[in-house]
Design a protein around this motif. Structure first.
Motif, short mmCIF file in Angstrom:
data_model
loop_
_atom_site.label_atom_id
_atom_site.label_comp_id
_atom_site.label_asym_id
_atom_site.label_seq_id
_atom_site.Cartn_x
_atom_site.Cartn_y
_atom_site.Cartn_z
N ASP A 265 -42.54 15.48 -4.93
CA ASP A 265 -43.68 15.74 -5.79
C ASP A 265 -44.22 17.21 -5.60
O ASP A 265 -44.72 17.69 -6.44
CB ASP A 265 -44.80 14.82 -5.47
N GLU B 92 -41.70 10.56 -1.45
CA GLU B 92 -42.41 10.80 -2.76
C GLU B 92 -43.19 12.29 -2.71
O GLU B 92 -43.37 12.97 -3.63
CB GLU B 92 -43.16 9.51 -3.06
N TYR C 165 -45.66 6.28 -7.91
CA TYR C 165 -44.75 6.89 -9.00
C TYR C 165 -43.81 5.91 -9.56
O TYR C 165 -43.21 4.93 -8.97
CB TYR C 165 -44.23 8.10 -8.47
N LYS C 166 -43.51 6.09 -10.78
CA LYS C 166 -42.59 5.37 -11.47
C LYS C 166 -41.11 5.37 -10.75
O LYS C 166 -40.38 4.53 -10.71
CB LYS C 166 -42.31 5.81 -12.85
N GLU C 167 -40.60 6.64 -10.26
CA GLU C 167 -39.43 6.94 -9.51
C GLU C 167 -39.50 5.81 -8.39
O GLU C 167 -38.32 5.48 -8.11
CB GLU C 167 -39.39 8.32 -9.15
N TYR D 178 -41.04 18.86 -7.53
CA TYR D 178 -40.71 18.33 -8.94
C TYR D 178 -41.81 17.33 -9.07
O TYR D 178 -41.69 16.11 -8.62
CB TYR D 178 -39.19 17.81 -9.24
N LYS D 179 -42.80 17.62 -10.33
CA LYS D 179 -43.61 16.63 -10.46
C LYS D 179 -43.12 15.05 -10.99
O LYS D 179 -42.24 15.06 -11.79
CB LYS D 179 -44.42 17.11 -11.54
N LEU D 180 -43.42 14.08 -10.16
CA LEU D 180 -42.83 12.80 -10.39
C LEU D 180 -43.91 12.26 -11.52
O LEU D 180 -45.04 12.56 -11.64
CB LEU D 180 -42.99 11.89 -9.01
N LYS D 181 -43.62 10.93 -12.17
CA LYS D 181 -44.31 10.30 -13.20
C LYS D 181 -45.27 9.36 -12.53
O LYS D 181 -44.90 8.35 -11.70
CB LYS D 181 -43.26 9.49 -14.08
N ASP D 182 -46.38 9.38 -12.64
CA ASP D 182 -47.39 8.64 -12.36
C ASP D 182 -47.21 7.04 -12.66
O ASP D 182 -46.66 6.81 -13.90
CB ASP D 182 -48.89 8.65 -12.52
N ASN D 183 -47.43 6.14 -11.72
CA ASN D 183 -47.21 4.65 -12.16
C ASN D 183 -48.60 4.24 -12.80
O ASN D 183 -49.24 3.78 -11.88
CB ASN D 183 -46.90 3.96 -10.84
#
Length: 240
Positions: free
Chosen positions: A232, A228, A174-176, A235-240
Motif C-alpha cells: 500500500d 498489505e 483491503y479488497k485485494e 501502490y494504493k490498495l482498494k479499501d474493503n
C-alpha cells in the motif's frame, strides 16, 4: 502479494501446505513436517500466548501435550476444517493489527510516565533546595510511581475494546486481501472431498496436523497484514 507471502514463509524455512487432497494417506490427512517452532517464531511473546490459547480452543490439544497425544487421531468435518482455516487467517490478521496498537499505547504510556516522573523529581529537588528535606511530604514522586497501574497483557487489552474499535480490527482492510484469502483457501481445499476414501463429511487426521494447519493459517494472516502495509505504500490498495 501472494509471492511476497511465499517469500516470507521461505525466510522462516516453512514450506506452505499443498492441496490437502495430496496430503491424504490411506484416507488419513497428515501434514508433515509440523514446523510448530518456525511458525510461532514470527510472533511476539504476548501474542504467542494468545495464539496458543486459540490453538487449544480450536483443536483441543493442550500446549504441553506429549508426543502420543499430538499424534492421536481425531475426526473433523470437512466444511468445519475450511471454516477454521479461514477464521484462523483472520485471527492472525487481527492479532497483528491489535499488537501494533497495543505496543503503541504501551510506548505512549511509558513516555507519559517518564514525563510525570521527571516533573515530580524536579518539584522535589526544588522543595528540598528551598524548604529543606521534603521526604516526609505525601506528594513525593515515589508515591506517584507506586500508584501507577501496571500495563495489562494483550488479552485484557482486547477485552476492553469498545465495539467500534473491535469492528475496525476484526476485518480485512483491503479488497485485494479478501480476494487473495478466498482464492488461496479455495485452492487449498479444491478436490478435497474426492480424495477421501471412506466419508465425505468426516476427515480422519491427527491433532498435530490440525495444529500445523491452524498455526500456518495464523502466520498467513499476520504476514498478509505486513504485506498489505508494504504494498500500500507503493501502490494504493482498494479499501474493503
Amino acid at each position: 502479494m501472494y509471492l511476497l507471502i511465499l517469500y516470507k514463509f521461505s525466510e522462516i524455512r516453512v514450506p506452505m501446505v499443498p492441496k490437502l487432497c495430496s496430503c491424504l494417506y490411506n484416507g488419513r490427512l497428515e501434514i508433515l513436517p509440523s514446523k510448530d517452532w518456525e511458525l510461532e517464531s514470527i510472533h511476539s511473546l504476548e501474542v504467542l500466548n494468545t495464539i496458543k490459547e486459540h490453538v487449544t480452543n480450536v483443536t483441543g490439544l493442550r500446549p504441553k501435550s506429549s508426543v502420543n497425544e499430538s499424534w492421536a487421531t481425531t475426526k473433523i468435518r470437512h466444511f468445519l476444517l475450511g471454516r477454521v482455516y479461514v477464521a484462523s487467517i483472520l485471527y492472525g490478521y487481527f492479532l497483528k493489527s491489535v499488537s501494533l496498537r497495543y505496543r503503541l499505547e504501551q510506548n505512549l504510556s511509558l513516555s507519559n510516565h517518564d514525563l510525570r516522573l521527571g516533573h515530580e523529581t524536579a518539584v522535589r529537588w526544588f522543595e528540598d533546595t528551598i524548604f529543606g528535606d521534603s521526604s516526609n511530604m505525601q506528594s513525593t514522586g515515589q508515591g506517584l510511581v507506586q500508584q501507577e497501574e501496571e500495563i495489562e497483557d494483550i488479552k485484557s487489552y482486547v477485552m476492553r475494546f469498545h465495539t467500534g474499535s473491535l469492528h475496525r480490527c476484526d476485518k480485512f482492510r483491503y479488497k485485494e486481501g479478501v480476494n487473495l484469502v478466498g482464492s488461496y483457501s479455495s485452492a487449498l481445499f479444491k478436490n478435497f472431498e474426492s480424495g477421501l476414501v471412506e466419508n465425505d463429511d468426516d476427515i480422519l487426521t491427527s491433532f498435530s496436523s490440525l495444529k500445523r494447519l491452524v498455526l500456518e493459517a495464523i502466520a498467513f494472516g499476520t504476514i498478509l497484514w505486513e504485506t498489505e502495509d508494504y504494498i500500500d505504500n507503493l501502490y494504493k490498495l482498494k479499501d474493503n
